[in-house]
Scaffold this motif. Structure first.
Motif, PDB file in Angstrom:
ATOM      1  N   TRP A 179       0.837  -1.206   0.000  1.00 30.65           N
ATOM      2  CA  TRP A 179       0.000   0.000   0.000  1.00 30.65           C
ATOM      3  C   TRP A 179       0.872   1.256   0.000  1.00 30.65           C
ATOM      4  O   TRP A 179       0.591   2.226  -0.722  1.00 30.65           O
ATOM      5  CB  TRP A 179      -0.906  -0.018   1.228  1.00 30.65           C
ATOM      6  CG  TRP A 179      -1.850   1.143   1.339  1.00 30.65           C
ATOM      7  CD1 TRP A 179      -3.099   1.240   0.798  1.00 30.65           C
ATOM      8  CD2 TRP A 179      -1.614   2.377   2.025  1.00 30.65           C
ATOM      9  NE1 TRP A 179      -3.665   2.457   1.117  1.00 30.65           N
ATOM     10  CE2 TRP A 179      -2.776   3.170   1.867  1.00 30.65           C
ATOM     11  CE3 TRP A 179      -0.549   2.896   2.760  1.00 30.65           C
ATOM     12  CZ2 TRP A 179      -2.886   4.451   2.405  1.00 30.65           C
ATOM     13  CZ3 TRP A 179      -0.664   4.172   3.307  1.00 30.65           C
ATOM     14  CH2 TRP A 179      -1.817   4.932   3.137  1.00 30.65           C
ATOM     15  N   LYS A 214       3.888   1.604  -1.188  1.00 28.98           N
ATOM     16  CA  LYS A 214       4.506   1.774  -2.511  1.00 28.98           C
ATOM     17  C   LYS A 214       3.496   2.255  -3.551  1.00 28.98           C
ATOM     18  O   LYS A 214       3.808   3.119  -4.374  1.00 28.98           O
ATOM     19  CB  LYS A 214       5.134   0.452  -2.966  1.00 28.98           C
ATOM     20  CG  LYS A 214       6.413   0.086  -2.237  1.00 28.98           C
ATOM     21  CD  LYS A 214       7.096  -1.124  -2.853  1.00 28.98           C
ATOM     22  CE  LYS A 214       6.321  -2.383  -2.559  1.00 28.98           C
ATOM     23  NZ  LYS A 214       7.061  -3.604  -3.032  1.00 28.98           N
ATOM     24  N   ASP A 215       2.290   1.706  -3.513  1.00 27.82           N
ATOM     25  CA  ASP A 215       1.315   2.009  -4.560  1.00 27.82           C
ATOM     26  C   ASP A 215       0.592   3.333  -4.335  1.00 27.82           C
ATOM     27  O   ASP A 215       0.337   4.077  -5.282  1.00 27.82           O
ATOM     28  CB  ASP A 215       0.293   0.879  -4.640  1.00 27.82           C
ATOM     29  CG  ASP A 215      -0.598   1.006  -5.856  1.00 27.82           C
ATOM     30  OD1 ASP A 215      -0.104   0.791  -6.969  1.00 27.82           O
ATOM     31  OD2 ASP A 215      -1.787   1.342  -5.689  1.00 27.82           O
ATOM     32  N   VAL A 216       0.263   3.647  -3.077  1.00 28.31           N
ATOM     33  CA  VAL A 216      -0.533   4.837  -2.777  1.00 28.31           C
ATOM     34  C   VAL A 216       0.355   6.051  -2.477  1.00 28.31           C
ATOM     35  O   VAL A 216       0.134   7.143  -3.004  1.00 28.31           O
ATOM     36  CB  VAL A 216      -1.497   4.575  -1.602  1.00 28.31           C
ATOM     37  CG1 VAL A 216      -2.268   5.842  -1.234  1.00 28.31           C
ATOM     38  CG2 VAL A 216      -2.478   3.451  -1.970  1.00 28.31           C
ATOM     39  N   LEU A 217       1.352   5.864  -1.630  1.00 27.40           N
ATOM     40  CA  LEU A 217       2.211   6.986  -1.235  1.00 27.40           C
ATOM     41  C   LEU A 217       3.386   7.195  -2.178  1.00 27.40           C
ATOM     42  O   LEU A 217       4.049   8.232  -2.112  1.00 27.40           O
ATOM     43  CB  LEU A 217       2.725   6.773   0.196  1.00 27.40           C
ATOM     44  CG  LEU A 217       1.666   6.608   1.283  1.00 27.40           C
ATOM     45  CD1 LEU A 217       2.334   6.537   2.653  1.00 27.40           C
ATOM     46  CD2 LEU A 217       0.649   7.739   1.242  1.00 27.40           C
ATOM     47  N   LYS A 218       3.646   6.188  -3.022  1.00 35.88           N
ATOM     48  CA  LYS A 218       4.735   6.265  -4.004  1.00 35.88           C
ATOM     49  C   LYS A 218       6.101   6.468  -3.350  1.00 35.88           C
ATOM     50  O   LYS A 218       6.948   7.210  -3.848  1.00 35.88           O
ATOM     51  CB  LYS A 218       4.483   7.406  -5.013  1.00 35.88           C
ATOM     52  CG  LYS A 218       3.135   7.374  -5.705  1.00 35.88           C
ATOM     53  CD  LYS A 218       2.947   6.098  -6.514  1.00 35.88           C
ATOM     54  CE  LYS A 218       1.611   6.104  -7.254  1.00 35.88           C
ATOM     55  NZ  LYS A 218       1.361   4.838  -7.985  1.00 35.88           N
ATOM     56  N   ILE A 219       6.305   5.792  -2.216  1.00 40.46           N
ATOM     57  CA  ILE A 219       7.607   5.836  -1.558  1.00 40.46           C
ATOM     58  C   ILE A 219       8.049   4.402  -1.273  1.00 40.46           C
ATOM     59  O   ILE A 219       7.237   3.477  -1.211  1.00 40.46           O
ATOM     60  CB  ILE A 219       7.588   6.640  -0.239  1.00 40.46           C
ATOM     61  CG1 ILE A 219       6.589   6.042   0.760  1.00 40.46           C
ATOM     62  CG2 ILE A 219       7.266   8.100  -0.516  1.00 40.46           C
ATOM     63  CD1 ILE A 219       6.580   6.743   2.102  1.00 40.46           C
ATOM     64  N   LYS A 220       9.343   4.234  -1.113  1.00 40.00           N
ATOM     65  CA  LYS A 220       9.897   2.909  -0.853  1.00 40.00           C
ATOM     66  C   LYS A 220       9.805   2.616   0.645  1.00 40.00           C
ATOM     67  O   LYS A 220      10.324   3.378   1.461  1.00 40.00           O
ATOM     68  CB  LYS A 220      11.351   2.835  -1.308  1.00 40.00           C
ATOM     69  CG  LYS A 220      11.981   1.465  -1.126  1.00 40.00           C
ATOM     70  CD  LYS A 220      13.422   1.459  -1.624  1.00 40.00           C
ATOM     71  CE  LYS A 220      14.052   0.081  -1.410  1.00 40.00           C
ATOM     72  NZ  LYS A 220      15.461   0.048  -1.882  1.00 40.00           N
TER      73      LYS A 220
END
Length: 221
Positions: free
Chosen positions: A109, A111-117
């Motif tokens: 979630w 990675k996909d929503v917040l676009k952070i590792k």
């Protein structure tokens, strides 16, 4: 309410929502075994059981651990120490597998929503991943503890509602009563010293172990 406070509230609501796709609803955390053995069988016994979950599991261990991991989210050595202690506290194979699966899903979630590792591996378990995220989002510690506790209690109460079964209103009465007691639990957890943390809940662990081999199950093991 300031814009910042509103944003933090919305973030906490998102993280505590049953719509968060991490699969927490798949697990009963011993509730299904407690029903099978007759420990939980009606509304009153449910309330007694979940009151003990609040006092013995949340207040004495998981909430104080969450506090410490949020406060040290940017201190690698200290965070790793608390994270390792939390992982070691998973007393059954089922509890460890559940924590790691929820951590895997929360990382997906992030990675996909917040676009952070994600910075915490799934092997560390759900609470470290959740704590690290709360720290990165600069969420208030006591608010994060409240949201986490509500989610744990709601999931377990819903497991009882589905399995006994109880009516929805019965489940709501249980949750309302627990929520009235929750602020005191948060205060206890905030005040707990390091030396007083305790994850020793043998009956809770035994219920989880029994669930691993329970003949008929609705919930994941």
């Amino acid at each position: 309410m300031s814009k910042l406070n509103a944003q933090q509230l919305l973030q906490l609501l998102s993280l505590s929502s049953t719509a968060l796709p991490i699969g927490a609803y798949c697990y009963s955390q011993g509730v299904e075994s407690a029903i099978e053995t007759g420990l939980i069988h009606d509304e009153a016994s449910c309330l007694d059981y979940f009151d003990e979950v609040m006092h013995l599991l949340l207040a004495r261990y998981e909430l104080p651990m969450l506090k410490r991991m949020i406060e040290t989210h940017d201190q690698a050595h200290e965070f790793t120490k608390w994270s390792a202690q939390y992982r070691a506290s998973r007393e059954s194979r089922e509890l460890l597998a559940e924590s790691q699966q929820l951590a895997f899903s929360l990382n997906a979630w992030i990675k996909d929503v917040l676009k952070i590792k994600p910075s915490v591996k799934k092997q560390e378990g759900f609470l470290p991943v959740y704590a690290q995220l709360c720290g990165q989002l600069h969420l208030k510690v006591d608010d994060a503890m409240t949201a986490y506790a509500f989610t744990v209690l709601e999931n377990q109460v819903l497991a009882a509602v589905k399995t006994i079964p109880l009516g929805q209103m019965s489940g709501q009465r249980i949750l309302w009563a627990l929520n009235l007691r929750l602020p005191d639990i948060i205060e206890q957890a905030l005040a707990l010293e390091d030396d007083h943390l305790s994850s020793a809940l043998p009956r809770y662990a035994m219920l989880s172990m029994q669930h691993e081999t329970q003949y008929s199950r609705l919930f994941r093991s």
